[in-house]
Design an enzyme around this catalytic site. Sequence first.
Site, short mmCIF file in Angstrom:
data_model
loop_
_atom_site.label_atom_id
_atom_site.label_comp_id
_atom_site.label_asym_id
_atom_site.label_seq_id
_atom_site.Cartn_x
_atom_site.Cartn_y
_atom_site.Cartn_z
N ARG A 1 35.19 31.95 43.36
CA ARG A 1 35.88 32.70 42.30
C ARG A 1 34.93 33.12 41.18
O ARG A 1 35.34 33.25 40.02
CB ARG A 1 37.06 31.90 41.71
CG ARG A 1 38.16 31.68 42.76
CD ARG A 1 39.52 31.46 42.09
NE ARG A 1 40.53 31.28 43.13
CZ ARG A 1 41.47 30.34 43.10
NH1 ARG A 1 41.53 29.50 42.10
NH2 ARG A 1 42.36 30.26 44.07
N ARG B 1 38.69 35.95 36.51
CA ARG B 1 39.38 35.89 35.23
C ARG B 1 38.58 35.31 34.07
O ARG B 1 38.86 35.63 32.92
CB ARG B 1 40.66 35.06 35.40
CG ARG B 1 41.64 35.66 36.37
CD ARG B 1 42.74 34.70 36.74
NE ARG B 1 42.27 33.58 37.53
CZ ARG B 1 43.03 32.61 38.01
NH1 ARG B 1 44.33 32.63 37.75
NH2 ARG B 1 42.53 31.65 38.74
N ARG C 1 40.85 44.64 34.47
CA ARG C 1 42.21 44.33 34.88
C ARG C 1 43.23 45.12 34.06
O ARG C 1 44.30 45.48 34.55
CB ARG C 1 42.47 42.82 34.72
CG ARG C 1 43.78 42.34 35.27
CD ARG C 1 43.87 40.84 35.23
NE ARG C 1 43.81 40.32 33.87
CZ ARG C 1 43.74 39.03 33.56
NH1 ARG C 1 43.72 38.12 34.52
NH2 ARG C 1 43.69 38.64 32.31
N ASP D 1 41.39 38.85 48.91
CA ASP D 1 42.31 37.72 48.98
C ASP D 1 42.50 37.35 50.45
O ASP D 1 42.36 38.21 51.32
CB ASP D 1 43.67 38.07 48.36
CG ASP D 1 44.51 36.83 48.12
OD1 ASP D 1 45.18 36.37 49.08
OD2 ASP D 1 44.51 36.30 47.00
N TYR E 1 51.69 30.64 54.01
CA TYR E 1 52.15 31.72 53.15
C TYR E 1 53.22 32.56 53.84
O TYR E 1 54.24 32.90 53.26
CB TYR E 1 50.98 32.63 52.75
CG TYR E 1 50.23 32.14 51.54
CD1 TYR E 1 50.86 32.04 50.30
CD2 TYR E 1 48.88 31.79 51.61
CE1 TYR E 1 50.17 31.60 49.18
CE2 TYR E 1 48.20 31.35 50.49
CZ TYR E 1 48.84 31.26 49.28
OH TYR E 1 48.16 30.81 48.18
#
Length: 353
Positions: free
Chosen positions: A28, A32, A41, A78, A155
Amino acid sequence: MGVSSTTPHLLRAARGEVVDRPPVWMMRQAGRYMKAYRDLREKYPSFRDRSEIPEVAIEVSLQPWRAFQPDGVILFSDIVTPLPGLGIDMDIAEGKGPIIHSPLRTIEQIERLRPLEPEASLPFIKTILQTLRSEVGDKSTVLGFVGAPWTLAAYAVEGKGSKTYSIIKNLAFSEPTILHQLLAKLADAIAIYARYQIDSGAQVVQMFDSWAGQLSPQDYDTFALPYQQRVFQQVKQTHPDTPLILLVSGSAGVLERMAQSGADIVSVDWAVDMADARARLGKQVKVQGNLDPGVLFGSKQFIRDRILDTVRKAGNWGHILNLGHGVLPETPEENVAFFFETAKSLNLAGVKA
């Protein structure tokens, strides 16, 4: 592949060459915690836009490369990205993760799934990876990644992330035949996807079985491990020289089993001491990790001490320095910079145990 001096540092270590310092990247690392990402974003609020519009995904992937020069530059994407190509409609909700609009609960739904054709459903992946390769050249290793069959099934069946995994475990324990059919289809699709990433420029591929740590060891042996093996065997048939990494979150209880998956490198989380991981996995298994991402909230001296501790315990062969999981959103960027600077200044001759 040419002379090894032109082969990127991480790729050399992943292949088992002796290197002068452990290569370093961060899960990651694009995302963010970086102001540059948060600014982008605002312009592209949809995660799928950010990861599927090539120029945006390329920019995001390269943000940490420009800032910190890690030894690995990973595709910004992803694990659920290929699912629409199989006929599984999904979206990725900001802060919540993947949402599957019609969760798979019946044999009829699973039988309707189609084989993955990446060139038709995921052409942006090729554009992104080819561009990353040309941008970083031989200065860094381009990593691709895929989700593992169990985690993607979780998922697809649950419909979203879960704390209990009760829906997929209900299926696993009451109607295992249905789940095995789904896992087999997912494994074949993931193998196709991993090969496509390699053909498009990925030099190493990491498989995330994020939720396999939620399984008991005997259920891991039934529902996770055979399908990890199925993916890795298929990829190795066509791309035997591409190093493959396996990550399982909360993997302390299944660490030895991970080494049976066919992966070249086992990513170790911080719940296991790296010296213990080395002892449990044996000398032939390469490792990645395993600093607690929370360490990056500590002082610079603390961060440095923990890096040195991990590197000493991992020894001077077959170790890619990384966090045990993804960098946390509020992590100070200057601490990420210090992590990379410290790692890149190491000399393994000076940190032997």
